[in-house]
Write an enzyme that holds these catalytic residues in place. Structure first.
Site, short mmCIF file in Angstrom:
data_model
loop_
_atom_site.label_atom_id
_atom_site.label_comp_id
_atom_site.label_asym_id
_atom_site.label_seq_id
_atom_site.Cartn_x
_atom_site.Cartn_y
_atom_site.Cartn_z
N PHE A 1 13.43 -5.73 -26.66
CA PHE A 1 13.02 -4.56 -27.45
C PHE A 1 14.22 -3.73 -27.92
O PHE A 1 14.08 -2.85 -28.76
CB PHE A 1 12.08 -3.67 -26.64
CG PHE A 1 10.67 -4.21 -26.43
CD1 PHE A 1 10.41 -5.57 -26.44
CD2 PHE A 1 9.61 -3.34 -26.21
CE1 PHE A 1 9.11 -6.05 -26.25
CE2 PHE A 1 8.31 -3.80 -26.02
CZ PHE A 1 8.06 -5.17 -26.04
N HIS B 1 24.17 -8.92 -22.08
CA HIS B 1 23.89 -9.04 -23.51
C HIS B 1 25.15 -8.67 -24.31
O HIS B 1 25.94 -7.84 -23.85
CB HIS B 1 22.73 -8.12 -23.92
CG HIS B 1 22.20 -8.45 -25.28
ND1 HIS B 1 22.81 -8.02 -26.43
CD2 HIS B 1 21.14 -9.19 -25.66
CE1 HIS B 1 22.13 -8.48 -27.47
NE2 HIS B 1 21.12 -9.19 -27.04
N GLU C 1 23.72 -16.70 -27.44
CA GLU C 1 23.51 -15.93 -28.68
C GLU C 1 24.86 -15.66 -29.35
O GLU C 1 25.59 -14.78 -28.92
CB GLU C 1 22.90 -14.56 -28.38
CG GLU C 1 21.56 -14.58 -27.71
CD GLU C 1 20.86 -13.21 -27.76
OE1 GLU C 1 19.65 -13.20 -27.90
OE2 GLU C 1 21.54 -12.17 -27.69
N ILE D 1 23.55 -12.16 -34.39
CA ILE D 1 22.55 -11.24 -33.84
C ILE D 1 22.17 -10.19 -34.89
O ILE D 1 23.05 -9.56 -35.48
CB ILE D 1 23.08 -10.55 -32.56
CG1 ILE D 1 23.23 -11.57 -31.43
CG2 ILE D 1 22.15 -9.40 -32.13
CD1 ILE D 1 23.85 -11.02 -30.15
N ALA E 1 14.61 -10.57 -31.26
CA ALA E 1 14.37 -9.13 -31.38
C ALA E 1 13.91 -8.77 -32.80
O ALA E 1 12.70 -8.70 -33.08
CB ALA E 1 15.62 -8.35 -31.00
N SER E 2 14.86 -8.54 -33.70
CA SER E 2 14.55 -7.88 -34.97
C SER E 2 13.51 -8.59 -35.83
O SER E 2 12.71 -7.94 -36.50
CB SER E 2 15.84 -7.63 -35.78
OG SER E 2 16.54 -8.84 -35.97
#
Ligand code: G3P
Length: 222
Positions: free
Chosen positions: A10, A93, A141, A146, A202-203
């Site tokens: 989130f 992250h 990632e 990202i 996420a996005s």
């Protein structure tokens, strides 16, 4: 074989904060029930308790600080995340990087609490290093992708494949996820074909006009 895993980070988007975090978690729960695909929510710390009480899907913290209980104002304590209902945590992250020794500390403590760890990594070598620390998952990632909308599974497939090989070589028990720019059914399908066992994203979902529909699209080609 386990079903693929979808973890929605989130982050700190307004669209995934507070009341909207709850709506998003409900969308994850519904899609998980409708499709049988495992869905996990990683909300901000202040939303952990409410989400863990309101939805049945697992909830993860986004970060745990490598501190013991005591005087560490502003930190996220593992024991607090656990009491708030977290089943585990993301750590390291690219937006919240940690030192190697601190990653190891948090994994060891989290394992001891019977909770799950998802260590995020940025390339093949850090993926291999993370696998040696015995987390449940490593999520590769590439940082430059990202939030870009450019899927790692198409832009840098060799990093996913190389990470899967390096991780399984070091620790076959570690499950591999990939993320960055993933949003469509094709992206997810490609991620699984490269050897990953799920996605961290996420996005593409959080900013979608209809997140539930976006989640249904994401898992439509598995
Ligand atoms: O943790 C997931 C994340 O970093 C990927 O972000 O927005 O590219 O899906 P996004």
């Amino acid at each position: 074989t386990q079903t693929p895993l979808v973890i929605l980070n989130f982050k700190t988007y307004i669209e995934s904060t507070g009341e909207k975090a709850l709506q998003l978690a409900r969308a994850l729960e519904e899609v998980s029930e409708e499709t049988g695909i495992s869905m996990v929510a990683a909300p901000q710390g202040a939303d952990l308790w409410r989400l863990s009480q309101e939805v049945k899907i697992p909830v993860l913290a986004q970060h745990i600080d490598p501190v013991e209980a005591g005087g560490h104002t502003g930190s996220m304590l593992l024991e607090c995340a656990k009491e708030a209902g977290a089943a585990g945590t993301l750590i390291n992250h690219s937006e919240q990087r940690m030192q190697l020794a601190d990653i190891e500390t948090v994994i060891r403590k989290t394992n001891a609490e019977g909770m799950n760890t998802v260590v995020c990594t940025n390339n093949i070598l850090t993926s291999a290093a993370a696998a040696a620390l015995n987390p449940d998952f490593v999520a590769i990632e590439p940082p430059e992708l990202i939030g870009s909308g450019i899927p790692v599974s198409q832009a840098e497939p060799e990093i996913v494949e190389g990470s899967v090989a390096a991780i399984k070589d070091i620790n076959p028990d570690v499950r591999v996820l990939c993320g960055a720019g993933i949003s469509t059914g094709d992206d997810m399908k490609a991620a699984l074909e490269l050897g990953s066992e799920g996605v961290l994203l996420a996005s593409g979902i959080i900013m979608a006009p209809d997140p539930k529909q976006a989640l249904l699209d994401l898992v439509s080609k598995i």
